[in-house]
Scaffold this active site. Structure first.
Site, short mmCIF file in Angstrom:
data_model
loop_
_atom_site.label_atom_id
_atom_site.label_comp_id
_atom_site.label_asym_id
_atom_site.label_seq_id
_atom_site.Cartn_x
_atom_site.Cartn_y
_atom_site.Cartn_z
N ASP A 1 2.61 3.35 2.83
CA ASP A 1 1.65 4.43 2.58
C ASP A 1 2.36 5.61 1.92
O ASP A 1 3.15 5.43 1.02
CB ASP A 1 0.92 4.82 3.87
N ASN A 2 2.14 6.81 2.41
CA ASN A 2 2.64 8.00 1.72
C ASN A 2 4.10 8.28 2.07
O ASN A 2 4.57 7.91 3.13
CB ASN A 2 1.78 9.20 2.10
N HIS B 1 0.87 -1.20 0.00
CA HIS B 1 0.00 0.00 0.00
C HIS B 1 0.90 1.24 0.00
O HIS B 1 1.49 1.59 1.02
CB HIS B 1 -0.91 -0.02 1.24
N GLU C 1 -10.48 6.13 7.79
CA GLU C 1 -9.19 6.73 8.23
C GLU C 1 -9.52 7.93 9.11
O GLU C 1 -9.31 9.10 8.75
CB GLU C 1 -8.37 7.14 7.00
N HIS D 1 1.63 5.27 -2.30
CA HIS D 1 1.05 6.32 -3.15
C HIS D 1 2.20 6.99 -3.92
O HIS D 1 2.53 8.15 -3.67
CB HIS D 1 0.34 7.37 -2.29
N HIS E 1 -9.57 2.13 0.98
CA HIS E 1 -9.13 2.91 2.14
C HIS E 1 -10.40 3.06 2.98
O HIS E 1 -11.38 3.66 2.51
CB HIS E 1 -8.73 4.32 1.73
N LYS F 1 1.90 10.46 -5.56
CA LYS F 1 1.93 11.67 -4.71
C LYS F 1 3.32 11.94 -4.16
O LYS F 1 3.58 13.05 -3.68
CB LYS F 1 1.05 11.46 -3.47
O1 LIG Z 1 -2.87 9.37 -0.21
C1 LIG Z 1 -3.69 9.08 0.66
C2 LIG Z 1 -5.07 9.15 0.49
C3 LIG Z 1 -5.87 8.82 1.54
N1 LIG Z 1 -5.31 8.42 2.69
C4 LIG Z 1 -3.98 8.33 2.84
O2 LIG Z 1 -3.49 7.96 3.90
N2 LIG Z 1 -3.21 8.66 1.82
#
Ligand SMILES: O=c1cc[nH]c(=O)[nH]1
Length: 437
Positions: free
Chosen positions: A331-332, A79, A233, A81, A230, A84
């Site tokens: 994640d990000n 997972h 969150e 991104h 997702h 981004k």
């Molecule tokens: O890029 C994203 C989008 C939603 N939630 C996240 O944690 N990251």
């Protein structure tokens, strides 16, 4: 031991390595209480030809004695991104909150995400992941119109370029209200299917959530797609979209794989509600990925200089006890959702150990960054070490958990197809021209 000591070709033996029981299914050895045993790995022509318990007092002639260093299979990051990634210098999160992240990213995407911009940042991210020892990675792609027309073709090109180094998968990402536009969502599902992707949405509580979920499942069934959500969150205890996903999977008779990320609010809910949700998740065959670093950063941040009081992560231990497959992932990275990170799955595992207590006992938690995400992503042979499999592994300096998880292990050796790779991380300055505000 340095990477230059790994032979470039032919056959070689790495003797006296420390392997974990949870990652070496075929190894018969006397594993200790931490799950480790000493073993010898023979590599021939890019594959592991044998793994046997190390019982010899002396290193066999010609073998490299690794002195008990830990060797793990290459990581699987389920997972991320990478569309981004690394926009932070030009678009930071103004207050560190989830809404701050959403708004900043939306503005940056609309203004800056050209094909070149996305492609260069993706490639930068993948070079980091590769250098840290990742072999497979799933990314979400923001697919809010018109971005899907830019990011999906870029992703397909990048996937080809990286084939053989990192196995790439992508899932579309949009708020579930986007599904209300039936015609557009159908065209997105077709695009995802054509790219061998995964159908993904972000779920939260809406009056028509059940109907929208049915549309998502219908498109997944129609196009033969796996699903990736997702969900919830947030710390809002009334957020129960995870349960709604499990119910929708059951009543739609969905047979594909479903991965659900985040699920933060579950950790705030009363025990009886939690048990009901866990029962439904197990019955529906859901798998879960927790994002400990991003959750720690965004959750329980109120933007009012108060101290966070919870860790933000979901109930991974309780899920695992029910037989629900659980993973952790990056994640990000350096974007408004998370200011830090480098797609280093050892860092993720280290942080998960601290935040989520992947210790006392360690048990089979190492599978959460290796074989479990590989199974969810349908990647046979990834995330384990076995005779006949690829010689794709990471040699660490650490000889036990406390050594492995106390230092960054920046000098780890990454072996791919039997050869030590060049591990130079890209310089941030490479992206400077994209970061002008
Ligand atoms: O890029 C994203 C989008 C939603 N939630 C996240 O944690 N990251």
């Amino acid at each position: 031991m340095t990477s230059e000591m790994i032979p470039e070709t032919g056959q070689f033996v790495l003797s006296n390595v420390r392997l974990h029981a949870s990652l070496t299914p075929g190894l018969s050895a006397a594993f200790d209480a931490d799950g480790f045993a000493l073993a010898d790995i023979t590599v021939a022509d890019g594959k592991i030809s044998s793994i046997i318990a190390n019982r010899r007092p002396n290193t066999p002639a010609g073998a490299l004695d690794l002195g008990g260093r830990i060797v793990m299979p290459c990581f699987v990051d389920g997972h991320t991104h990478i569309d981004k990634g690394h926009i932070w210098p030009r678009k930071p999160n103004p207050d560190g909150t989830f809404m701050g992240a959403l708004n900043a990213t939306g503005a940056d995407r609309a203004a800056r995400w050209s094909a070149e911009d996305v492609a260069r940042r993706m490639d930068f991210s993948l070079r980091c992941a590769y250098a840290h020892g990742t072999r497979a990675l799933r990314t979400h792609l923001d697919s809010v119109a018109p971005q899907e027309e830019i990011s999906w073709p870029v992703f397909e090109t990048v996937r080809e370029k990286w084939r053989g180094r990192i196995e790439l998968q992508a899932a579309c990402l949009l708020g579930i209200e986007g599904v209300r536009d039936k015609k557009w969502f159908e065209s997105l599902a077709k695009r995802v299917a054509a790219a061998n992707g995964v159908l993904g949405v972000v779920t939260y509580m809406l009056p028509d959530l059940e109907e929208l979920l049915d549309r998502v499942f219908a498109q997944a069934i129609k196009h033969g797609l796996d699903l990736d959500f997702h969900a919830d969150e947030t710390d809002d205890i009334s957020a129960i979209s995870l349960k709604k996903i499990a119910e929708a999977a059951l009543w739609n008779g969905f047979e594909g794989n479903i991965l659900v990320g985040h699920c933060c609010s579950l950790a705030r809910q009363p025990d009886l509600d939690v048990l009901d949700t866990l029962d439904k998740m197990a019955k529906a065959g859901l798998a879960v990925v927790s994002l400990p670093m991003c959750n720690l950063y965004l959750q329980d941040r109120r933007g009012d200089n108060t101290t966070p009081r919870w860790r933000g992560v979901t109930l991974l231990h309780e899920m695992k006890a029910r037989g629900i497959p659980v993973a952790v992932a990056s994640d990000n990275t350096r974007d408004p959702f998370y200011a830090y990170g480098d797609l280093d799955m050892l860092e993720v595992y280290r942080m998960a150990t601290r935040i989520l207590h992947f210790d006392h006992p360690v048990g089979d938690w190492p599978q959460a960054v290796t074989s479990t995400p590989a199974r969810v992503m349908r990647l046979d042979g990834f995330g384990t070490l076995a005779a006949g499999g690829g010689a794709d592994f990471v040699v660490f300096r650490g000889r036990n958990w406390t050594e492995l998880l106390s230092r960054p292990e920046s000098d780890r050796i990454v072996v791919r197809d039997g050869r030590a790779i060049e591990r130079q991380l890209p310089d941030y300055a490479e992206l400077d021209d994209l970061m002008v505000r």
